[in-house]
Motif scaffolding. Structure first.
Motif, PDB file in Angstrom:
ATOM      1  N   PRO A   1      31.377  53.293  38.085  1.00  0.00           N
ATOM      2  CA  PRO A   1      32.857  52.613  37.498  1.00  0.00           C
ATOM      3  C   PRO A   1      32.798  51.775  36.567  1.00  0.00           C
ATOM      4  CG  PRO A   1      32.793  52.913  39.747  1.00  0.00           C
ATOM      5  CD  PRO A   1      30.870  53.576  40.114  1.00  0.00           C
ATOM      6  N   PRO A   2      33.894  52.037  35.996  1.00  0.00           N
ATOM      7  CA  PRO A   2      34.289  50.784  35.051  1.00  0.00           C
ATOM      8  C   PRO A   2      34.701  49.192  35.593  1.00  0.00           C
ATOM      9  CG  PRO A   2      35.916  51.992  35.307  1.00  0.00           C
ATOM     10  CD  PRO A   2      35.788  52.908  35.649  1.00  0.00           C
ATOM     11  N   TYR A   3      34.930  49.808  36.788  1.00  0.00           N
ATOM     12  CA  TYR A   3      34.880  48.483  37.280  1.00  0.00           C
ATOM     13  C   TYR A   3      34.373  47.610  38.108  1.00  0.00           C
ATOM     14  CZ  TYR A   3      35.775  52.114  41.284  1.00  0.00           C
ATOM     15  OH  TYR A   3      35.881  53.060  41.832  1.00  0.00           O
ATOM     16  N   ASP A   4      32.930  48.396  38.466  1.00  0.00           N
ATOM     17  CA  ASP A   4      31.984  47.317  39.484  1.00  0.00           C
ATOM     18  C   ASP A   4      31.534  46.979  38.096  1.00  0.00           C
ATOM     19  OD1 ASP A   4      29.213  47.905  39.911  1.00  0.00           O
ATOM     20  OD2 ASP A   4      29.457  49.417  40.816  1.00  0.00           O
ATOM     21  N   PRO A   5      31.376  45.614  38.999  1.00  0.00           N
ATOM     22  CA  PRO A   5      30.762  44.209  38.309  1.00  0.00           C
ATOM     23  C   PRO A   5      29.761  44.412  37.631  1.00  0.00           C
ATOM     24  CG  PRO A   5      29.756  44.067  40.556  1.00  0.00           C
ATOM     25  CD  PRO A   5      31.495  45.263  39.683  1.00  0.00           C
ATOM     26  N   ILE A   6      28.840  45.106  38.194  1.00  0.00           N
ATOM     27  CA  ILE A   6      27.454  45.181  37.287  1.00  0.00           C
ATOM     28  C   ILE A   6      27.261  46.018  36.210  1.00  0.00           C
ATOM     29  CG2 ILE A   6      25.014  46.728  37.221  1.00  0.00           C
ATOM     30  CD1 ILE A   6      25.435  46.913  40.200  1.00  0.00           C
ATOM     31  N   ARG A   7      28.354  47.171  35.870  1.00  0.00           N
ATOM     32  CA  ARG A   7      28.932  48.226  34.279  1.00  0.00           C
ATOM     33  C   ARG A   7      29.473  46.814  33.999  1.00  0.00           C
ATOM     34  NH1 ARG A   7      31.880  53.910  33.220  1.00  0.00           N
ATOM     35  NH2 ARG A   7      32.015  53.412  31.283  1.00  0.00           N
ATOM     36  N   MET A   8      29.923  45.564  33.929  1.00  0.00           N
ATOM     37  CA  MET A   8      31.550  44.969  33.355  1.00  0.00           C
ATOM     38  C   MET A   8      30.211  43.897  33.039  1.00  0.00           C
ATOM     39  SD  MET A   8      34.010  44.568  36.103  1.00  0.00           S
ATOM     40  CE  MET A   8      34.840  43.252  34.567  1.00  0.00           C
ATOM     41  N   GLU A   9      28.796  43.790  34.283  1.00  0.00           N
ATOM     42  CA  GLU A   9      28.135  43.108  33.239  1.00  0.00           C
ATOM     43  C   GLU A   9      27.303  42.951  32.037  1.00  0.00           C
ATOM     44  OE1 GLU A   9      27.365  39.949  33.768  1.00  0.00           O
ATOM     45  OE2 GLU A   9      28.092  39.157  35.586  1.00  0.00           O
ATOM     46  N   PHE A  10      26.642  44.520  32.430  1.00  0.00           N
ATOM     47  CA  PHE A  10      26.164  45.170  30.933  1.00  0.00           C
ATOM     48  C   PHE A  10      27.091  45.598  29.477  1.00  0.00           C
ATOM     49  CE2 PHE A  10      23.529  47.691  34.271  1.00  0.00           C
ATOM     50  CZ  PHE A  10      22.480  46.298  34.187  1.00  0.00           C
ATOM     51  N   GLU A  11      27.970  45.759  29.614  1.00  0.00           N
ATOM     52  CA  GLU A  11      29.366  45.455  28.479  1.00  0.00           C
ATOM     53  C   GLU A  11      29.990  44.186  28.190  1.00  0.00           C
ATOM     54  OE1 GLU A  11      32.295  48.483  29.845  1.00  0.00           O
ATOM     55  OE2 GLU A  11      30.753  50.578  30.199  1.00  0.00           O
ATOM     56  N   ASN A  12      28.892  43.134  28.708  1.00  0.00           N
ATOM     57  CA  ASN A  12      29.714  41.712  28.627  1.00  0.00           C
ATOM     58  C   ASN A  12      30.943  42.060  28.831  1.00  0.00           C
ATOM     59  OD1 ASN A  12      27.128  40.397  27.700  1.00  0.00           O
ATOM     60  ND2 ASN A  12      27.110  41.721  26.044  1.00  0.00           N
ATOM     61  N   LYS A  13      31.577  42.659  29.916  1.00  0.00           N
ATOM     62  CA  LYS A  13      33.068  42.614  29.628  1.00  0.00           C
ATOM     63  C   LYS A  13      33.426  41.556  31.174  1.00  0.00           C
ATOM     64  CE  LYS A  13      34.031  46.886  27.827  1.00  0.00           C
ATOM     65  NZ  LYS A  13      35.012  47.738  27.576  1.00  0.00           N
ATOM     66  N   GLU A  14      32.635  40.483  31.538  1.00  0.00           N
ATOM     67  CA  GLU A  14      32.416  40.679  33.057  1.00  0.00           C
ATOM     68  C   GLU A  14      33.708  39.062  33.182  1.00  0.00           C
ATOM     69  OE1 GLU A  14      29.381  38.085  31.266  1.00  0.00           O
ATOM     70  OE2 GLU A  14      30.134  40.167  31.463  1.00  0.00           O
ATOM     71  N   ASP A  15      34.344  39.492  34.012  1.00  0.00           N
ATOM     72  CA  ASP A  15      35.740  38.680  34.545  1.00  0.00           C
ATOM     73  C   ASP A  15      34.888  37.208  35.346  1.00  0.00           C
ATOM     74  OD1 ASP A  15      37.699  36.909  34.393  1.00  0.00           O
ATOM     75  OD2 ASP A  15      38.767  38.354  35.252  1.00  0.00           O
ATOM     76  N   LEU A  16      34.720  35.836  35.422  1.00  0.00           N
ATOM     77  CA  LEU A  16      34.853  34.973  36.335  1.00  0.00           C
ATOM     78  C   LEU A  16      35.519  33.777  36.404  1.00  0.00           C
ATOM     79  CD1 LEU A  16      30.574  34.546  34.600  1.00  0.00           C
ATOM     80  CD2 LEU A  16      31.591  35.862  36.402  1.00  0.00           C
ATOM     81  N   SER A  17      36.579  33.935  35.964  1.00  0.00           N
ATOM     82  CA  SER A  17      37.729  32.869  36.358  1.00  0.00           C
ATOM     83  C   SER A  17      37.885  33.189  37.472  1.00  0.00           C
ATOM     84  CB  SER A  17      38.921  33.529  35.675  1.00  0.00           C
ATOM     85  OG  SER A  17      39.332  34.709  35.938  1.00  0.00           O
ATOM     86  N   GLY A  18      37.800  31.911  38.372  1.00  0.00           N
ATOM     87  CA  GLY A  18      38.153  31.805  39.505  1.00  0.00           C
ATOM     88  C   GLY A  18      36.226  32.195  40.486  1.00  0.00           C
ATOM     89  N   THR A  19      36.005  31.845  40.052  1.00  0.00           N
ATOM     90  CA  THR A  19      34.872  31.757  40.954  1.00  0.00           C
ATOM     91  C   THR A  19      33.479  30.276  41.028  1.00  0.00           C
ATOM     92  OG1 THR A  19      33.402  33.100  39.051  1.00  0.00           O
ATOM     93  CG2 THR A  19      34.257  34.395  40.701  1.00  0.00           C
ATOM     94  N   GLN A  20      32.921  30.898  41.477  1.00  0.00           N
ATOM     95  CA  GLN A  20      31.592  29.735  41.462  1.00  0.00           C
ATOM     96  C   GLN A  20      30.461  29.874  40.605  1.00  0.00           C
ATOM     97  OE1 GLN A  20      32.067  26.986  43.193  1.00  0.00           O
ATOM     98  NE2 GLN A  20      30.313  26.140  42.520  1.00  0.00           N
ATOM     99  N   ALA A  21      30.627  31.044  40.153  1.00  0.00           N
ATOM    100  CA  ALA A  21      29.425  31.012  39.092  1.00  0.00           C
ATOM    101  C   ALA A  21      30.374  30.803  37.405  1.00  0.00           C
ATOM    102  CB  ALA A  21      29.332  32.764  38.417  1.00  0.00           C
ATOM    103  N   ALA A  22      31.591  31.205  37.152  1.00  0.00           N
ATOM    104  CA  ALA A  22      32.166  30.284  36.144  1.00  0.00           C
ATOM    105  C   ALA A  22      31.575  28.882  35.988  1.00  0.00           C
ATOM    106  CB  ALA A  22      32.960  30.621  36.011  1.00  0.00           C
TER     107      ALA A  22
END
Length: 290
Positions: free
Chosen positions: A159-180
């Motif tokens: 799905p387009p909202y799956d974080p794995i796909r978003m990571e592969f497409e460099n569209k990940e949103d890390l705002s507000g997370t510890q990873a950011a």
């Protein structure tokens, strides 16, 4: 080639090689690029492990809801019905409520798990102890292997909202997370060595000389965070050995204090007749058979 041991804080991250006359601007961005790519692989490995256990991501409006709430709101997971893993799916409910629970079969799970282990080995901090330098090519190869494994299990895509796909497409949103907090933007990256910032306008040889066999420890961080803590004089392992030595020494001195003053008179070296018996050849005489 100068060997750079890159750290973030007190934790080792990876090794990097660069010529002594390398421009520090390009070298700093290269170190930040490898650092961020390793973090991306770490995030992907975590998500792919969840994918193998609980299936694809739920739509944002269904996450955290119970089955009764989903039925009451008449919500439908259209992508979940479309994204069926190869070989069929088994159900394993996600206790967190982020994924739909339609997990791949054991064979496909093993494909994902094995790829995750290989990717983790590439970016592992143990590579520092092994003396292996991590390059962007190595990290990119790990990303490609993860992408290939996901495509094998889900050939129709995620799905387009799956974080794995978003990571592969460099569209990940890390705002507000510890990873950011761990990600360092390339333009804002800084390298520090021996308590000094390595300015981007200079070359590496301006700080460490022109010896290509030099090994240094550098610390990478975000601009504006100030100078990082300097390296300790001795390592934690050396400190443990030193404390162990002093503890044993104190125990030995304690035993000597508790022992009697004349206890040493029974020692062979305190025997006043030992020299005489030595020349007479009557040392170590026993009246009983051994």
């Amino acid at each position: 080639m100068v060997l750079l041991h890159v750290k973030r804080g007190d934790e080792s991250q990876f090794l990097l090689r660069a010529p002594a006359d390398a421009e520090l601007g390009a070298l700093t961005e290269r170190a930040a690029r490898v650092h961020n790519a390793r973090l991306k692989v770490q995030r992907l490995c975590s998500e792919v492990e969840d994918l193998a256990e609980h299936g694809v991501f739920l739509p944002p409006n269904m996450q955290g809801l119970t089955d009764e709430q989903v039925e009451e709101l008449k919500l439908r997971d259209e992508w979940g019905e479309r994204c069926v893993p190869s070989g069929g799916a088994g159900f394993k409910k996600d206790a967190v409520g982020r994924r739909n629970g339609r997990a791949p079969n054991e064979k496909m799970k093993e494909v994902l798990r094995k790829t995750v282990e290989e990717a983790k080995a590439v970016i592992s901090k143990k590579q520092v102890d092994a003396g292996v330098c991590v390059t962007m090519e190595m990290v990119q190869d790990a990303l490609d292997q993860l992408r290939g494994a996901v495509m094998i299990v889900y050939p129709m895509g995620l799905p387009p909202y799956d974080p794995i796909r978003m990571e592969f497409e460099n569209k990940e949103d890390l705002s507000g997370t510890q990873a950011a907090l761990s990600v360092i933007a390339e333009p804002d990256a800084q390298l520090w060595w021996a308590g000094k910032e390595l300015h981007r306008t200079k070359r590496l040889s301006d700080y460490v000389g022109k010896n290509e066999k030099t090994k240094i420890i550098v610390k990478i961080q975000q601009r504006g965070q100030g100078a990082p803590a300097r390296e300790p004089v001795i390592s934690s392992e050396e400190q443990k050995q030193l404390m162990l030595f002093y503890h044993r020494r104190q125990e030995e001195l304690k035993r000597l204090e508790e022992s009697e003053d004349d206890a040493c008179l029974n020692s062979p070296w305190a025997d006043g007749s030992a020299l005489k018996r030595h020349f007479q050849g009557v040392r170590d005489i026993r009246w009983r058979p051994r």
